[in-house]
Design a protein around this motif. Structure first.
Motif: not given
Length: 224
Positions: A122-142
């Motif tokens: 369920g984890l999601t993460q964003v990277w912008v210009n080489g810098k990463r965000s934290i990992r956050a849980k958003i949705y488990t499944g497909s």
């Protein structure tokens, strides 16, 4: 007869379907509208249990805008990357949302953005210009069990439509790739730095199937 031919030409010229490599090129959305967009056809159909999306954007400053919109008949925000304000990226998976704050946000420059989602954790993460965000849980499944509608330049409030000019993208979008798995951090950094990387297997900018609608131009991007 001539009038009928003119009408037919206008209808056909408003939309052009192509399959080609767009390396070194980008989609230019030159003005605010609710009619300009590009639809993309994936090479690998869903459902997807993981995704990585990477793209480069050169947006008009000070706007709300949509970077990527994937909708299905039952979910208008099945996989949506949205930029509501400077430094803030909102991601939607299966209509669930998480907001990432304090991200890099270059003005009058290219921004390289990658977004990962893993349906197992369920984890999601964003990277912008080489810098990463934290990992956050958003949705488990497909997601995307039905045929997806994938659109650049507009945000879908229904499957394939209901666009709002206030949420449209104005500027340049390029180098759009999508994979049906989570890229590792080193591969993401290779993309960010424009090094050699494995192209997306769901969407591949080097061999893209797309359809342009309204005032969308294909223009050289220059160096990132």
């Amino acid at each position: 007869m001539m009038q009928k031919l003119v009408v037919l030409f206008i209808l056909l010229s408003g939309s052009s379907t192509k399959s080609e490599g767009l390396t070194g090129k980008g989609f230019t959305f030159p003005s605010e509208s609710n009619t300009a967009y590009a639809t993309l056809t994936p090479d690998v159909e869903g459902p997807y249990s993981a995704l990585t999306l990477c793209l480069r954007s050169f947006p008009e400053n000070g706007r709300i805008y949509t970077l990527f919109s994937l909708a299905t008949p039952s979910k208008d925000n099945d996989f949506l990357l949205y930029h509501p304000e400077k430094g803030k990226y909102s991601v939607y998976v299966n209509n669930n949302v998480h907001n990432f704050l304090g991200m890099p946000d270059n003005q009058n420059e290219w921004n390289s953005v990658c977004w990962t989602w893993d349906g197992k954790t369920g984890l999601t993460q964003v990277w912008v210009n080489g810098k990463r965000s934290i990992r956050a849980k958003i949705y488990t499944g497909s997601i995307a069990a039905a045929t997806p509608s994938i659109i650049l330049g507009q945000e879908q409030d229904s499957y394939g439509g209901r666009f709002d000019a206030n949420q449209c993208f104005v500027g340049d979008l390029s180098d759009v790739h999508m994979w049906n798995y989570v890229l590792d951090p080193c591969a993401i950094q290779d993309y960010m730095k424009a090094y050699t990387f494995i192209p997306g297997n769901v969407l591949n900018w080097e061999a893209l199937n797309y359809n342009v609608n309204g005032e969308v131009l294909v223009e050289p991007t220059g160096c990132y």
